[in-house]
Design a protein around this motif. Structure first.
Motif, PDB file in Angstrom:
ATOM      1  N   LEU A  19      16.247  -0.270  -5.646  1.00 25.97           N
ATOM      2  CA  LEU A  19      16.865   0.917  -6.224  1.00 25.97           C
ATOM      3  C   LEU A  19      16.709   0.933  -7.743  1.00 25.97           C
ATOM      4  N   VAL A  20      16.894  -0.216  -8.378  1.00 27.79           N
ATOM      5  CA  VAL A  20      16.784  -0.286  -9.838  1.00 27.79           C
ATOM      6  C   VAL A  20      15.343  -0.043 -10.276  1.00 27.79           C
ATOM      7  N   PHE A  21      14.376  -0.718  -9.655  1.00 30.01           N
ATOM      8  CA  PHE A  21      12.978  -0.534 -10.033  1.00 30.01           C
ATOM      9  C   PHE A  21      12.528   0.908  -9.802  1.00 30.01           C
ATOM     10  N   ALA A  22      12.927   1.493  -8.679  1.00 33.99           N
ATOM     11  CA  ALA A  22      12.536   2.871  -8.398  1.00 33.99           C
ATOM     12  C   ALA A  22      13.189   3.841  -9.372  1.00 33.99           C
ATOM     13  N   ALA A  23      14.432   3.555  -9.779  1.00 31.68           N
ATOM     14  CA  ALA A  23      15.119   4.423 -10.733  1.00 31.68           C
ATOM     15  C   ALA A  23      14.428   4.390 -12.093  1.00 31.68           C
ATOM     16  N   VAL A  24      14.034   3.213 -12.557  1.00 39.84           N
ATOM     17  CA  VAL A  24      13.331   3.116 -13.843  1.00 39.84           C
ATOM     18  C   VAL A  24      11.984   3.833 -13.764  1.00 39.84           C
ATOM     19  N   SER A  25      11.294   3.658 -12.655  1.00 39.84           N
ATOM     20  CA  SER A  25      10.006   4.329 -12.482  1.00 39.84           C
ATOM     21  C   SER A  25      10.169   5.846 -12.472  1.00 39.84           C
ATOM     22  N   THR A  26      11.213   6.333 -11.803  1.00 42.25           N
ATOM     23  CA  THR A  26      11.476   7.775 -11.785  1.00 42.25           C
ATOM     24  C   THR A  26      11.818   8.283 -13.175  1.00 42.25           C
ATOM     25  N   TYR A  27      12.584   7.520 -13.916  1.00 39.75           N
ATOM     26  CA  TYR A  27      12.929   7.912 -15.280  1.00 39.75           C
ATOM     27  C   TYR A  27      11.677   8.030 -16.145  1.00 39.75           C
ATOM     28  N   ASP A  28      10.776   7.072 -16.034  1.00 40.06           N
ATOM     29  CA  ASP A  28       9.536   7.133 -16.802  1.00 40.06           C
ATOM     30  C   ASP A  28       8.734   8.382 -16.465  1.00 40.06           C
ATOM     31  N   PHE A  29       8.756   8.775 -15.207  1.00 38.05           N
ATOM     32  CA  PHE A  29       8.016   9.973 -14.790  1.00 38.05           C
ATOM     33  C   PHE A  29       8.702  11.238 -15.304  1.00 38.05           C
ATOM     34  N   VAL A  30      10.007  11.322 -15.110  1.00 37.29           N
ATOM     35  CA  VAL A  30      10.734  12.554 -15.429  1.00 37.29           C
ATOM     36  C   VAL A  30      10.721  12.853 -16.921  1.00 37.29           C
ATOM     37  N   GLN A  31      10.748  11.831 -17.773  1.00 41.15           N
ATOM     38  CA  GLN A  31      10.805  12.108 -19.203  1.00 41.15           C
ATOM     39  C   GLN A  31       9.530  12.765 -19.715  1.00 41.15           C
ATOM     40  N   HIS A  32       8.434  12.711 -18.935  1.00 39.27           N
ATOM     41  CA  HIS A  32       7.201  13.370 -19.346  1.00 39.27           C
ATOM     42  C   HIS A  32       7.158  14.839 -18.959  1.00 39.27           C
ATOM     43  N   LEU A  33       8.219  15.330 -18.331  1.00 35.97           N
ATOM     44  CA  LEU A  33       8.249  16.746 -17.987  1.00 35.97           C
ATOM     45  C   LEU A  33       8.406  17.640 -19.211  1.00 35.97           C
ATOM     46  N   ASP A  34       8.685  17.042 -20.383  1.00 33.96           N
ATOM     47  CA  ASP A  34       8.741  17.836 -21.600  1.00 33.96           C
ATOM     48  C   ASP A  34       7.360  18.013 -22.228  1.00 33.96           C
ATOM     49  N   ARG A  35       6.293  17.557 -21.523  1.00 35.15           N
ATOM     50  CA  ARG A  35       4.910  17.752 -21.956  1.00 35.15           C
ATOM     51  C   ARG A  35       4.559  16.921 -23.184  1.00 35.15           C
ATOM     52  N   GLN A  36       5.337  15.887 -23.474  1.00 34.46           N
ATOM     53  CA  GLN A  36       5.066  15.029 -24.610  1.00 34.46           C
ATOM     54  C   GLN A  36       4.659  13.646 -24.122  1.00 34.46           C
ATOM     55  N   VAL A  37       4.266  12.789 -25.080  1.00 36.26           N
ATOM     56  CA  VAL A  37       3.865  11.424 -24.767  1.00 36.26           C
ATOM     57  C   VAL A  37       5.035  10.495 -25.039  1.00 36.26           C
ATOM     58  N   HIS A  38       5.363   9.650 -24.087  1.00 31.93           N
ATOM     59  CA  HIS A  38       6.495   8.739 -24.220  1.00 31.93           C
ATOM     60  C   HIS A  38       6.064   7.311 -23.885  1.00 31.93           C
ATOM     61  N   SER A  39       6.873   6.375 -24.372  1.00 29.69           N
ATOM     62  CA  SER A  39       6.673   4.990 -23.966  1.00 29.69           C
ATOM     63  C   SER A  39       7.160   4.814 -22.535  1.00 29.69           C
ATOM     64  N   LEU A  40       6.874   3.671 -21.959  1.00 25.59           N
ATOM     65  CA  LEU A  40       7.235   3.431 -20.573  1.00 25.59           C
ATOM     66  C   LEU A  40       7.766   2.029 -20.398  1.00 25.59           C
ATOM     67  N   HIS A  41       8.341   1.768 -19.264  1.00 30.25           N
ATOM     68  CA  HIS A  41       8.948   0.474 -18.966  1.00 30.25           C
ATOM     69  C   HIS A  41       8.104  -0.219 -17.907  1.00 30.25           C
ATOM     70  N   CYS A  42       6.991  -0.737 -18.334  1.00 25.38           N
ATOM     71  CA  CYS A  42       6.073  -1.397 -17.400  1.00 25.38           C
ATOM     72  C   CYS A  42       6.241  -2.906 -17.536  1.00 25.38           C
ATOM     73  N   SER A  43       7.328  -3.419 -17.004  1.00 27.53           N
ATOM     74  CA  SER A  43       7.626  -4.840 -17.145  1.00 27.53           C
ATOM     75  C   SER A  43       8.539  -5.261 -16.012  1.00 27.53           C
ATOM     76  N   PHE A  44       8.438  -6.541 -15.646  1.00 25.48           N
ATOM     77  CA  PHE A  44       9.365  -7.094 -14.669  1.00 25.48           C
ATOM     78  C   PHE A  44      10.758  -7.265 -15.270  1.00 25.48           C
ATOM     79  N   ILE A  45      10.827  -7.276 -16.604  1.00 21.53           N
ATOM     80  CA  ILE A  45      12.116  -7.363 -17.282  1.00 21.53           C
ATOM     81  C   ILE A  45      12.633  -5.939 -17.437  1.00 21.53           C
ATOM     82  N   LEU A  46      13.591  -5.560 -16.677  1.00 21.28           N
ATOM     83  CA  LEU A  46      14.073  -4.185 -16.665  1.00 21.28           C
ATOM     84  C   LEU A  46      14.608  -3.802 -18.035  1.00 21.28           C
ATOM     85  N   GLY A  47      14.205  -2.635 -18.501  1.00 19.37           N
ATOM     86  CA  GLY A  47      14.625  -2.141 -19.804  1.00 19.37           C
ATOM     87  C   GLY A  47      13.650  -2.435 -20.912  1.00 19.37           C
TER      88      GLY A  47
END
Length: 584
Positions: A19-47
């Motif tokens: 649930l935590v990993f999927a939530a972080v992944s969803t957050y990374d996806f959703v924040q790009h809906l503003d059509r801008q470039v964002h950083s992402l959380h691509c790490s085993f260390i959550l956050g």
């Protein structure tokens, strides 16, 4: 009170982690809906954030990261229903523990079936990541491991006394084997209700996402348009012609690309996967981001791109074959050309020996120079890839996640005859002439809307436009440069004009040197940069200021000198990661 069984604890821990990993992944996806470039959380260390190219970026931009991409911009990330499934597993395992149905074969069997869903999905996505994407996203790997943990909790432990979670514990009484159930056995109605709740856990968030997703269709037509799409220089190469098999006539499309651009390669793959390529009649204009031939960039962003672009132009009908080959070996060409500038030519000639005499020739260089001049004439920014559908640009923000949605909408609008440039309204618009103060001059019209006042195409090589229009007042020019009488009503050049201007000021056989159309009744004047020597035609271009028989004066497009060669397009340049999104 008896301690909860180990297998149930494993299921709960795996579901919580998933649930935590999927939530972080969803957050990374959703924040790009503003059509801008964002950083992402691509790490085993959550956050922990991550910058630079990674498997998470590749996974997010792939067509496997979301579904319904043609119905909503970016689609629905598959990590969103993954969140729902893991949340449901946590709820169901907690119910088995609290109601003491953990020994009920029917209840635990239902839980076993529920854990099989994320496990099977993760297995499929892992195969896709390794075989199709060639990489793996760390967040996705975390989801895979969480799915495996949930499934492992439902698998019998090794050994003669291993527990079978979905069978129940057998007890012996007077030689008979009885199944001991601590709570009431699950009824069919209970299982049906649990299944309906599971479906609701998935359907409700997806429905809310679809209802709340921003409407990006309003951006169609708001980006740049092509003022001069005609191939007057003969520099376009055929990419693909759609509409075969009795399909509707394909839409004319022009793609600006660099054959050694990784983003161009990724764009071609996304376009092919979208299924929309057959609806396009595509031609390409070469725009190598290599200062060996391109004066609009200050460094060789893609070393060897000039040589490969010449090979594409030399290939004629085989141009798509050369481009496809360049995409496959672009990493090798760039790395070797960075160490040895001549490596690209050797690699190209080794692969296509029939092009050896053409690559590097004055004719090939002149044609590539004209390709860059077409870029200048259309005020195209230094960025690859770019796609224009019937002169209307697919916005740079829509070439990755929003490709299927925006491109399909553009094609539908064109089919209905409603696709056209629609500039966004800007606050603080210039007031109407009647509202202007009396002391403000009113004889100077607003510049054309299709170009900005700072575009490089508006500047002549000497810093002043060679073909200035009549909207310039006498106060706009230094009094010592020209007398006011130099501007005759017929705009004929007089002897008082500077020696760099073309004497006579009459019509010329050269094309218009400014992207905007020349004023009515006045032929554009040649700039000094467009006249080699005495103005003899036919000479191959030797640099930014060299002219050819049908070339235009060279000046970089708007912001070309100080704008990095890549916004969303060129992923080689340093920029924050696009995101990790969705579990591939």
């Amino acid at each position: 009170m008896r301690r909860p069984p180990t297998w149930l604890g494993v299921v709960q821990a795996g579901a919580a982690l998933g649930l935590v990993f999927a939530a972080v992944s969803t957050y990374d996806f959703v924040q790009h809906l503003d059509r801008q470039v964002h950083s992402l959380h691509c790490s085993f260390i959550l956050g922990a954030s991550h910058t630079g190219e990674s498997g998470c970026q590749v996974a997010m931009m792939s067509p496997y990261s979301s579904v319904l991409r043609g119905q909503v911009w970016g689609g629905v990330p598959i990590s969103l229903p993954a969140m729902s499934v893991f949340a449901f597993l946590m709820l169901l395992s907690a119910d088995l523990l609290l109601t003491r149905r953990k020994d009920d074969p029917r209840a635990t069997g239902f839980l076993a079936l529920a854990t099989a869903l994320p496990a099977a999905t993760s297995l499929v996505m892992l195969v896709i990541s390794l075989t199709q994407l060639g990489t793996a996203c760390k967040l996705c790997v975390g989801i895979y491991l969480a799915s495996a943990a949930c499934r492992r909790g439902e698998v019998p432990a090794p050994g003669p006394h291993g527990e079978r979670a979905f069978v129940g514990r057998a007890r012996s009484s007077s030689g008979a084997r009885l199944v001991a159930i601590d709570g009431e056995p699950a009824s069919t109605g209970f299982l049906a209700t649990a299944f309906a709740i599971g479906v609701g856990f998935v359907a409700l968030p997806v429905a809310l996402y679809l209802a709340m997703a921003p409407d990006h269709s309003r951006f169609i037509g708001t980006c740049e348009a092509l003022p001069r799409p005609d191939d007057s220089y003969g520099v376009m190469v055929r990419m693909a012609r759609g509409g075969a098999g009795g399909a509707p006539a394909p839409a004319p499309a022009i793609e600006v690309l660099d054959p050694l651009c990784p983003a161009c390669k990724a764009f071609e793959q996304r376009l092919a996967g979208s299924g929309l390529a057959p609806r396009l009649d595509r031609k390409a204009v070469l725009f190598p981001l290599d200062n060996t031939c391109n004066w609009m960039v200050t460094e060789a962003t893609h070393p060897g791109a000039c040589t490969v672009s010449e090979a594409v132009l030399c290939a004629g009908e085989r141009a798509p074959e050369v481009i496809a080959w360049a995409f496959e070996v672009q990493d090798r060409i760039r790395s070797e050309a960075r160490a040895d500038p001549g490596a690209a030519a050797r690699i190209v000639k080794q692969k296509f020996p029939e092009l050896a005499s053409c690559v590097g020739s004055p004719e090939a260089r002149s044609r590539l120079n004209k390709s860059l001049r077409w870029i200048v004439a259309n005020n195209i920014r230094v960025l690859t890839p770019q796609l224009f559908i019937d002169k209307v640009k697919l916005c740079d923000e829509d070439v990755d996640l929003g490709l299927e949605y925006m491109l399909s909408n553009m094609l539908d609008r064109r089919a209905h005859g409603t696709l056209a440039p629609v500039p966004l309204e800007k606050p603080g618009a210039t007031p109407a002439p009647a509202d202007r103060p009396a002391d403000r001059p009113t004889d100077k019209p607003a510049p054309p809307s299709h170009r900005s006042a700072t575009t490089g195409a508006d500047r002549a090589s000497g810093g002043e436009s060679a073909g200035k229009t009549e909207d310039k007042t006498s106060g706009d020019k230094a009094s010592g440069d020209k007398a006011s009488g130099d501007k005759a009503s017929g705009d004929k050049a007089s002897g008082d004009k500077a020696s760099g201007d073309k004497a006579g000021g009459g019509a010329t056989d050269h094309p218009v040197t400014d992207p905007s159309e020349a004023p009515s009744g006045r032929a554009p004047a040649e700039s000094p940069a467009s006249k080699p020597g005495a103005g003899s035609p036919g000479r191959p271009a030797e640099g930014p200021g060299a002219g050819t028989d049908d070339s235009v004066p060279v000046a970089p497009p708007a912001g070309s000198a100080d704008k990095p060669a890549g916004k969303r397009g060129d992923i080689e340049l340093p920029s924050p990661e696009r995101g990790s999104g969705g579990q591939p």
